[in-house]
Motif scaffolding. Structure first.
Motif, PDB file in Angstrom:
ATOM      1  N   GLN A  69       0.919  -1.535   0.115  1.00  0.00           N
ATOM      2  CA  GLN A  69      -0.243  -0.104  -0.233  1.00  0.00           C
ATOM      3  C   GLN A  69       0.927   1.036   0.163  1.00  0.00           C
ATOM      4  O   GLN A  69       0.567   2.014  -0.531  1.00  0.00           O
ATOM      5  N   GLY A  70       1.856   1.142   0.611  1.00  0.00           N
ATOM      6  CA  GLY A  70       2.922   2.196   1.009  1.00  0.00           C
ATOM      7  C   GLY A  70       3.237   2.587  -0.423  1.00  0.00           C
ATOM      8  O   GLY A  70       3.747   3.214  -0.529  1.00  0.00           O
ATOM      9  N   GLN A  71       3.617   1.696  -1.047  1.00  0.00           N
ATOM     10  CA  GLN A  71       4.242   1.853  -2.904  1.00  0.00           C
ATOM     11  C   GLN A  71       3.336   1.735  -3.618  1.00  0.00           C
ATOM     12  O   GLN A  71       3.256   2.975  -4.456  1.00  0.00           O
ATOM     13  N   LEU A  72       2.311   1.966  -3.269  1.00  0.00           N
ATOM     14  CA  LEU A  72       0.994   2.893  -4.392  1.00  0.00           C
ATOM     15  C   LEU A  72       0.580   3.813  -3.894  1.00  0.00           C
ATOM     16  O   LEU A  72       0.221   4.613  -4.893  1.00  0.00           O
ATOM     17  N   SER A  73       0.739   4.636  -2.387  1.00  0.00           N
ATOM     18  CA  SER A  73       0.482   5.754  -2.291  1.00  0.00           C
ATOM     19  C   SER A  73       1.485   6.456  -2.069  1.00  0.00           C
ATOM     20  O   SER A  73       1.495   7.544  -2.845  1.00  0.00           O
ATOM     21  N   LEU A  74       3.232   6.398  -2.702  1.00  0.00           N
ATOM     22  CA  LEU A  74       4.446   6.977  -3.653  1.00  0.00           C
ATOM     23  C   LEU A  74       3.752   6.733  -4.783  1.00  0.00           C
ATOM     24  O   LEU A  74       4.171   8.014  -5.508  1.00  0.00           O
ATOM     25  N   ASN A  80       0.566  13.384  -8.511  1.00  0.00           N
ATOM     26  CA  ASN A  80      -0.035  14.398  -7.617  1.00  0.00           C
ATOM     27  C   ASN A  80       1.085  15.390  -7.744  1.00  0.00           C
ATOM     28  O   ASN A  80       1.314  17.030  -7.992  1.00  0.00           O
ATOM     29  N   ASP A  81       2.628  14.729  -8.085  1.00  0.00           N
ATOM     30  CA  ASP A  81       3.622  15.465  -7.703  1.00  0.00           C
ATOM     31  C   ASP A  81       3.475  16.338  -8.959  1.00  0.00           C
ATOM     32  O   ASP A  81       4.134  17.700  -9.484  1.00  0.00           O
ATOM     33  N   LEU A 131      -5.741   3.342  -8.761  1.00  0.00           N
ATOM     34  CA  LEU A 131      -5.356   2.708  -8.202  1.00  0.00           C
ATOM     35  C   LEU A 131      -6.054   2.042  -6.709  1.00  0.00           C
ATOM     36  O   LEU A 131      -5.919   1.907  -6.582  1.00  0.00           O
ATOM     37  N   HIS A 132      -7.681   3.274  -7.215  1.00  0.00           N
ATOM     38  CA  HIS A 132      -8.231   2.622  -5.909  1.00  0.00           C
ATOM     39  C   HIS A 132      -8.808   1.158  -5.926  1.00  0.00           C
ATOM     40  O   HIS A 132      -8.959   0.693  -5.194  1.00  0.00           O
TER      41      HIS A 132
END
Lengths: 272, 83
Positions: A69-74, A80-81, A131-132
């Motif tokens: 999940q951390g990877q997907l958040s990254l 977003n950036d 992504l969701h």
């Protein structure tokens, strides 16, 4: 002197807008491919780790899931950036140089920018939805634990041991009157000594898993409540009541506490 | 996605899996213990801990087992304070 009557033309800006849009689409395509690849590889691993994890809380599986999940958040942060820097940056910069929207040329360029913004944002929205879905797939990959079987096993185990205890003071036989999930005093019928009965780890886990088991038993009602549009609070109330009833059946001694929790759930429904 | 990128995702996943499996759990491993029975004898007179007007002091010699005032819990109730 002020450039009145001079036609505004900026082919470089048009080219930059087109190029940025293409690069943004290609960038999101790549990120989506990476997400898809990672999910495809991770789902079998999640299932394997979940099945092999002997820990009652399935913490190894939890660590793996958190990492993914951390990877997907990254990946989400990267998108977003890039949107902030490349898309919004270009829009803000362009708005500073093109003529006002009230002029004919300005109107054309503002329309161009609007189309660009909407195309890029819509593409980003599609990316976010994918992504969701990927996040949900990872969470659901391992499936649910078979809590019903574990609960039945504990009931059987208790039936087998409930008459096999002796008073630590006089040695008299003690029958445990009902299934306990936490340490409790049990009186010796012969010498009245208060013996402390400590349930097995498995029995203690029943208390821990009771709500999850009650939710599994009433999952059909939850799905009905969640899928019904527009939202129907009565269906949610019906689900909560059924879930709490099941929870009370599993751990009757906690009924008082569970009812307080039920009251809070009802209040929360009112807040939506 | 190229083969190299696929390999990179696979190797990353493998590392993540190893880390998850080897990571120490907070609070340590869960030990499976069977159900057990225990009792506390009065250190003053040796009698078993019996319920007589409460549980916080010995029913026979009055030795105080605990100074804490009990409040209502799941099984322990306020009535268990010895009077």
């Amino acid at each position: 002197m002020f450039g009145f009557g001079r036609k505004y033309d900026n082919p470089a800006l048009i080219a930059e807008i087109n190029e940025t849009q293409q690069r943004w689409f290609a960038f999101l395509d790549k990120l989506e491919a990476r997400v898809g690849e990672m999910c495809a590889a991770a789902i079998p691993e999640l299932k394997t780790v979940f099945a092999q994890d002997k820990d009652p809380y399935k913490r190894a599986h939890g660590h793996l899931l958190s990492g993914l999940q951390g990877q997907l958040s990254l990946i989400r942060t990267k998108a977003n950036d890039a949107r902030e820097e490349k898309i919004n940056g270009l829009i803000y910069a362009a708005e500073g140089v093109i003529p006002p929207i009230t002029s004919a040329e300005g109107s054309k360029y503002h329309q161009l920018l609007h189309t660009f913004r909407m195309a890029c944002f819509n593409r980003h929205h599609i990316f976010e939805e994918k992504l969701h879905v990927a996040m949900e797939k990872l969470q659901a990959a391992a499936g649910e634990r078979d809590l019903e079987t574990a609960y039945r096993e504990q009931l059987e185990a208790f039936e087998a041991i409930k008459d096999k205890f002796n008073c630590q003071q006089c040695g008299g036989n003690i029958t445990i009157p009902k299934m306990f999930f936490i340490a409790t005093y049990v009186s010796c019928p012969f010498c009245q000594t208060q013996n402390t009965f400590l349930p097995s780890t498995g029995a203690q886990m029943v208390l821990h898993d009771a709500r999850a088991l009650a939710e599994q038993r009433t999952a059909h009602l939850r799905q009905l409540a969640e899928r019904t549009q527009p939202r129907n609070p009565d269906l949610h109330r019906q689900y909560y009541r059924a879930m709490i009833n099941e929870w009370n059946k599993i751990v009757p001694d906690m009924a008082g506490e569970n009812e307080k929790f039920y009251e809070r759930l009802l209040k929360d429904i009112g807040h939506y | 996605m190229s083969d190299e990128e696929k390999k990179r995702a696979q190797s990353y996943l493998e590392k993540l899996k190893q880390t998850a499996l080897q990571q120490q759990h907070y609070g340590g491993e869960i030990k499976q213990t069977p159900a057990s029975m225990d009792a506390r004898d009065c250190p003053n007179c040796g009698a078993g801990r019996a319920f007589r007007h409460g549980l916080t002091s010995c029913a026979y010699c009055g030795f105080v087992f605990m100074d804490t005032t009990l409040t209502d819990g799941i099984y322990i109730k306020k009535e268990n304070n010895s009077k």
